[in-house]
Design a protein around this motif. Structure first.
Motif, PDB file in Angstrom:
ATOM      1  N   ASN A 344      40.837  -6.027  61.206  1.00  0.00           N
ATOM      2  CA  ASN A 344      39.745  -6.907  61.634  1.00  0.00           C
ATOM      3  C   ASN A 344      39.136  -7.676  60.466  1.00  0.00           C
ATOM      4  O   ASN A 344      38.783  -8.852  60.598  1.00  0.00           O
ATOM      5  CB  ASN A 344      38.667  -6.100  62.357  1.00  0.00           C
ATOM      6  CG  ASN A 344      39.046  -5.762  63.782  1.00  0.00           C
ATOM      7  OD1 ASN A 344      39.921  -6.409  64.375  1.00  0.00           O
ATOM      8  ND2 ASN A 344      38.419  -4.741  64.344  1.00  0.00           N
ATOM      9  N   GLU A 345      39.044  -7.009  59.322  1.00  0.00           N
ATOM     10  CA  GLU A 345      38.518  -7.687  58.134  1.00  0.00           C
ATOM     11  C   GLU A 345      39.415  -8.869  57.753  1.00  0.00           C
ATOM     12  O   GLU A 345      38.924  -9.953  57.418  1.00  0.00           O
ATOM     13  CB  GLU A 345      38.420  -6.696  56.973  1.00  0.00           C
ATOM     14  CG  GLU A 345      37.837  -7.303  55.703  1.00  0.00           C
ATOM     15  CD  GLU A 345      37.757  -6.318  54.551  1.00  0.00           C
ATOM     16  OE1 GLU A 345      37.258  -6.707  53.482  1.00  0.00           O
ATOM     17  OE2 GLU A 345      38.213  -5.162  54.714  1.00  0.00           O
ATOM     18  N   LYS A 346      40.734  -8.669  57.815  1.00  0.00           N
ATOM     19  CA  LYS A 346      41.666  -9.744  57.481  1.00  0.00           C
ATOM     20  C   LYS A 346      41.619 -10.860  58.533  1.00  0.00           C
ATOM     21  O   LYS A 346      41.593 -12.053  58.194  1.00  0.00           O
ATOM     22  CB  LYS A 346      43.088  -9.187  57.371  1.00  0.00           C
ATOM     23  CG  LYS A 346      44.185 -10.231  57.186  1.00  0.00           C
ATOM     24  CD  LYS A 346      44.010 -11.053  55.926  1.00  0.00           C
ATOM     25  CE  LYS A 346      44.244 -10.241  54.684  1.00  0.00           C
ATOM     26  NZ  LYS A 346      44.224 -11.091  53.452  1.00  0.00           N
ATOM     27  N   LEU A 347      41.573 -10.502  59.798  1.00  0.00           N
ATOM     28  CA  LEU A 347      41.564 -11.506  60.864  1.00  0.00           C
ATOM     29  C   LEU A 347      40.275 -12.324  60.879  1.00  0.00           C
ATOM     30  O   LEU A 347      40.274 -13.479  61.301  1.00  0.00           O
ATOM     31  CB  LEU A 347      41.783 -10.841  62.225  1.00  0.00           C
ATOM     32  CG  LEU A 347      43.177 -10.273  62.472  1.00  0.00           C
ATOM     33  CD1 LEU A 347      43.219  -9.525  63.801  1.00  0.00           C
ATOM     34  CD2 LEU A 347      44.241 -11.376  62.444  1.00  0.00           C
ATOM     35  N   ASN A 348      39.177 -11.726  60.413  1.00  0.00           N
ATOM     36  CA  ASN A 348      37.907 -12.463  60.365  1.00  0.00           C
ATOM     37  C   ASN A 348      38.011 -13.711  59.497  1.00  0.00           C
ATOM     38  O   ASN A 348      37.322 -14.707  59.736  1.00  0.00           O
ATOM     39  CB  ASN A 348      36.787 -11.568  59.823  1.00  0.00           C
ATOM     40  CG  ASN A 348      36.343 -10.510  60.816  1.00  0.00           C
ATOM     41  OD1 ASN A 348      36.621 -10.609  62.008  1.00  0.00           O
ATOM     42  ND2 ASN A 348      35.677  -9.479  60.327  1.00  0.00           N
ATOM     43  N   SER A 349      38.889 -13.662  58.488  1.00  0.00           N
ATOM     44  CA  SER A 349      38.984 -14.764  57.531  1.00  0.00           C
ATOM     45  C   SER A 349      40.316 -15.508  57.587  1.00  0.00           C
ATOM     46  O   SER A 349      40.543 -16.424  56.801  1.00  0.00           O
ATOM     47  CB  SER A 349      38.770 -14.229  56.103  1.00  0.00           C
ATOM     48  OG  SER A 349      39.752 -13.261  55.774  1.00  0.00           O
ATOM     49  N   ILE A 350      41.187 -15.142  58.515  1.00  0.00           N
ATOM     50  CA  ILE A 350      42.557 -15.678  58.490  1.00  0.00           C
ATOM     51  C   ILE A 350      42.618 -17.176  58.759  1.00  0.00           C
ATOM     52  O   ILE A 350      43.499 -17.874  58.269  1.00  0.00           O
ATOM     53  CB  ILE A 350      43.465 -14.905  59.483  1.00  0.00           C
ATOM     54  CG1 ILE A 350      44.934 -15.185  59.150  1.00  0.00           C
ATOM     55  CG2 ILE A 350      43.133 -15.254  60.938  1.00  0.00           C
ATOM     56  CD1 ILE A 350      45.907 -14.271  59.874  1.00  0.00           C
ATOM     57  N   ILE A 351      41.665 -17.712  59.521  1.00  0.00           N
ATOM     58  CA  ILE A 351      41.680 -19.148  59.820  1.00  0.00           C
ATOM     59  C   ILE A 351      41.239 -19.962  58.616  1.00  0.00           C
ATOM     60  O   ILE A 351      41.812 -21.003  58.294  1.00  0.00           O
ATOM     61  CB  ILE A 351      40.792 -19.456  61.045  1.00  0.00           C
ATOM     62  CG1 ILE A 351      41.417 -18.831  62.300  1.00  0.00           C
ATOM     63  CG2 ILE A 351      40.617 -20.965  61.231  1.00  0.00           C
ATOM     64  CD1 ILE A 351      40.573 -18.985  63.544  1.00  0.00           C
ATOM     65  N   ALA A 352      40.222 -19.468  57.916  1.00  0.00           N
ATOM     66  CA  ALA A 352      39.659 -20.213  56.789  1.00  0.00           C
ATOM     67  C   ALA A 352      40.474 -20.058  55.510  1.00  0.00           C
ATOM     68  O   ALA A 352      40.589 -20.995  54.714  1.00  0.00           O
ATOM     69  CB  ALA A 352      38.221 -19.775  56.538  1.00  0.00           C
ATOM     70  N   GLU A 353      41.062 -18.885  55.290  1.00  0.00           N
ATOM     71  CA  GLU A 353      41.766 -18.622  54.039  1.00  0.00           C
ATOM     72  C   GLU A 353      43.237 -19.026  54.125  1.00  0.00           C
ATOM     73  O   GLU A 353      43.852 -18.910  55.187  1.00  0.00           O
ATOM     74  CB  GLU A 353      41.670 -17.133  53.679  1.00  0.00           C
ATOM     75  CG  GLU A 353      40.260 -16.693  53.333  1.00  0.00           C
ATOM     76  CD  GLU A 353      40.207 -15.227  52.930  1.00  0.00           C
ATOM     77  OE1 GLU A 353      41.267 -14.552  53.020  1.00  0.00           O
ATOM     78  OE2 GLU A 353      39.129 -14.767  52.549  1.00  0.00           O
ATOM     79  N   PRO A 354      43.817 -19.500  53.022  1.00  0.00           N
ATOM     80  CA  PRO A 354      45.237 -19.869  53.041  1.00  0.00           C
ATOM     81  C   PRO A 354      46.127 -18.641  53.173  1.00  0.00           C
ATOM     82  O   PRO A 354      45.785 -17.552  52.704  1.00  0.00           O
ATOM     83  CB  PRO A 354      45.440 -20.556  51.689  1.00  0.00           C
ATOM     84  CG  PRO A 354      44.373 -19.990  50.809  1.00  0.00           C
ATOM     85  CD  PRO A 354      43.189 -19.745  51.707  1.00  0.00           C
ATOM     86  N   LEU A 355      47.272 -18.824  53.814  1.00  0.00           N
ATOM     87  CA  LEU A 355      48.274 -17.770  53.892  1.00  0.00           C
ATOM     88  C   LEU A 355      49.052 -17.743  52.582  1.00  0.00           C
ATOM     89  O   LEU A 355      49.044 -18.705  51.820  1.00  0.00           O
ATOM     90  CB  LEU A 355      49.226 -18.033  55.060  1.00  0.00           C
ATOM     91  CG  LEU A 355      48.590 -18.093  56.448  1.00  0.00           C
ATOM     92  CD1 LEU A 355      49.609 -18.625  57.462  1.00  0.00           C
ATOM     93  CD2 LEU A 355      48.079 -16.724  56.870  1.00  0.00           C
ATOM     94  N   ASN A 356      49.717 -16.644  52.320  1.00  0.00           N
ATOM     95  CA  ASN A 356      50.591 -16.577  51.154  1.00  0.00           C
ATOM     96  C   ASN A 356      51.878 -17.350  51.443  1.00  0.00           C
ATOM     97  O   ASN A 356      52.489 -17.177  52.508  1.00  0.00           O
ATOM     98  CB  ASN A 356      50.939 -15.124  50.821  1.00  0.00           C
ATOM     99  CG  ASN A 356      49.773 -14.387  50.196  1.00  0.00           C
ATOM    100  OD1 ASN A 356      48.962 -14.986  49.495  1.00  0.00           O
ATOM    101  ND2 ASN A 356      49.678 -13.097  50.459  1.00  0.00           N
ATOM    102  N   ASN A 357      52.265 -18.202  50.517  1.00  0.00           N
ATOM    103  CA  ASN A 357      53.532 -18.911  50.622  1.00  0.00           C
ATOM    104  C   ASN A 357      54.563 -18.143  49.799  1.00  0.00           C
ATOM    105  O   ASN A 357      54.387 -17.946  48.600  1.00  0.00           O
ATOM    106  CB  ASN A 357      53.399 -20.354  50.113  1.00  0.00           C
ATOM    107  CG  ASN A 357      54.711 -21.099  50.164  1.00  0.00           C
ATOM    108  OD1 ASN A 357      55.390 -21.267  49.164  1.00  0.00           O
ATOM    109  ND2 ASN A 357      55.094 -21.548  51.354  1.00  0.00           N
ATOM    110  N   ILE A 358      55.612 -17.679  50.467  1.00  0.00           N
ATOM    111  CA  ILE A 358      56.621 -16.847  49.823  1.00  0.00           C
ATOM    112  C   ILE A 358      57.926 -17.611  49.690  1.00  0.00           C
ATOM    113  O   ILE A 358      58.426 -18.191  50.656  1.00  0.00           O
ATOM    114  CB  ILE A 358      56.893 -15.567  50.645  1.00  0.00           C
ATOM    115  CG1 ILE A 358      55.588 -14.802  50.935  1.00  0.00           C
ATOM    116  CG2 ILE A 358      57.922 -14.676  49.952  1.00  0.00           C
ATOM    117  CD1 ILE A 358      54.968 -14.134  49.751  1.00  0.00           C
TER     118      ILE A 358
END
Length: 383
Positions: A344-358
């Motif tokens: 839930n902590e990660k999902l709270n910010s998933i829209i605003a924060e960039p994803l990791n590009n691998i």
């Protein structure tokens, strides 16, 4: 546009990230997350036209070409998901209690290979009678196969329960039907991004590379460069080899890290026992470092994934690790509430924060060999 995307998706294209870059994919994947009855209902609700029959493929195309907007599809999915969730919850009523009653959870069969387990038994030349054979079969079942079946049950049930955590979050667009390699969707800007949920312990092999040193780079086909330090395996084997003759130790060729450390601890003196303590402290330190650079573990899980199930798709990883043991941490999957807090902590910010590009170069299979790029994110649960 639809036909092009649909053909590639139906073929189970191994590079879903590449497919995601095509125009119209966001609309397509939203529509693919709907069952036949939902497709008919949604189309009727927003167009006023009743559809009584038609294959799923025909309905996908009809809705894709309609004037129904993506926001309207998302609104419909979220309005219908509680019904789907309630149905699944009824089926799963007793699962949380069953999982809470598990204590020791072990897979028991390496790489899920039951055939290898059977081979050891059928090639056992020490068996002298049918009664002896029956006894050995019972021993294998009780010691190995029974544990394997229990693990498979535990693994599937915890997956199902953890999926609810993600689907219940406000930032997640759940799927109303099961789709291969897509467990949930996230809307970031104008894009609908599909994610495959992966819950896994951190591999022993990853710790070897972490110990050797992993440096992030923007150059080349891999996001990380492997350093030249001695790996965890090399340090343990070096110590084992140095005292093997003195302590009359067995050959280490077939031994894993835990087995070598156990033998050293049992046979060695204070200096060797201290070595074991130091190695454990080093492992704990690595686990404490990992949360600050989860991208490296994500990269490892793409680059070294097994060729049989290879897929280049966006992943939401839940990593599991023990701080005080070399055992794999799969049993932590049962700590549902602890996982809920992390997710839930990660999902709270998933829209605003960039994803990791691998970026990674895959070479475990000649037919799949080549450079890949993908997006991912993760959380880690430790004991």
């Amino acid at each position: 546009m639809f036909e092009q995307i649909h053909k590639k998706f139906a073929k189970k294209d191994t590079d879903l990230y590449k497919l995601q870059q095509e125009e119209g994919f966001s609309r397509y994947i939203l529509i693919r997350s709907l069952g036949v009855e939902h497709l008919k209902d949604l189309f009727s609700k927003y167009t006023g036209e009743q559809i009584k029959k038609g294959s799923a493929d025909e309905l996908y195309l009809k809705l894709y070409d309609s004037g129904v907007t993506e926001d309207e599809i998302i609104e419909y999915i979220k309005s219908k998901y509680p019904e789907v969730r309630d149905y699944r919850k009824i089926q799963e009523e007793f699962l949380p209690k069953i999982i809470s009653e598990f204590t020791d959870v072990r897979c028991g069969i390496r790489n899920d290979d039951l055939n290898e387990t059977a081979k050891k038994l059928v090639r056992d030349k020490s068996i002298k009678s049918k009664a002896d054979l029956e006894k050995k079969v019972d021993e294998v079942f009780d010691a190995t196969i029974r544990g394997y079946i229990l693990w498979q049950y535990y693994n599937q049930v915890t997956n199902d329960l953890i999926e609810h955590i993600l689907n219940d979050h406000i930032n997640v667009i759940p799927t109303l039907r099961k789709i291969s390699y897509v467990d949930f969707l996230i809307k970031k800007g104008d894009l609908i991004i599909p994610f495959d949920l992966k819950i896994t312990h951190i591999s022993d092999d990853y710790f070897d590379l972490h110990k050797k040193g992993l440096t992030h780079t923007d150059i080349g086909n891999d996001s990380f460069i492997i350093g030249g330090n001695k790996s965890e395996s090399e340090l343990i084997k070096e110590k084992y080899k140095s005292v093997k003759k003195e302590l009359s130790l067995p050959n280490y060729g077939s031994l894993d890290k835990i087995e070598m450390l156990t033998i050293l601890n049992d046979k060695g003196g204070d200096e060797i026992k201290q070595f074991g303590i130091d190695i454990m402290a080093s492992r704990k330190k690595m686990i404490e470092e990992i949360p600050t650079n989860l991208k490296a573990v994500e990269w490892w899980n793409y680059k070294f994934q097994g060729e049989r199930l290879f897929k280049n798709n966006n992943r939401f990883f839940i990593f599991l690790a023990y701080k005080d043991s070399f055992e794999d941490a799969r049993p932590l999957k049962g700590k549902i509430e602890d996982i809920r807090a992390k997710v839930n902590e990660k999902l709270n910010s998933i829209i605003a924060e960039p994803l990791n590009n691998i970026k990674y170069y895959y070479n475990k299979d000649k037919g799949l060999e080549g450079p890949y790029e993908v997006n991912s994110t993760s959380v880690i649960l430790t004991n």
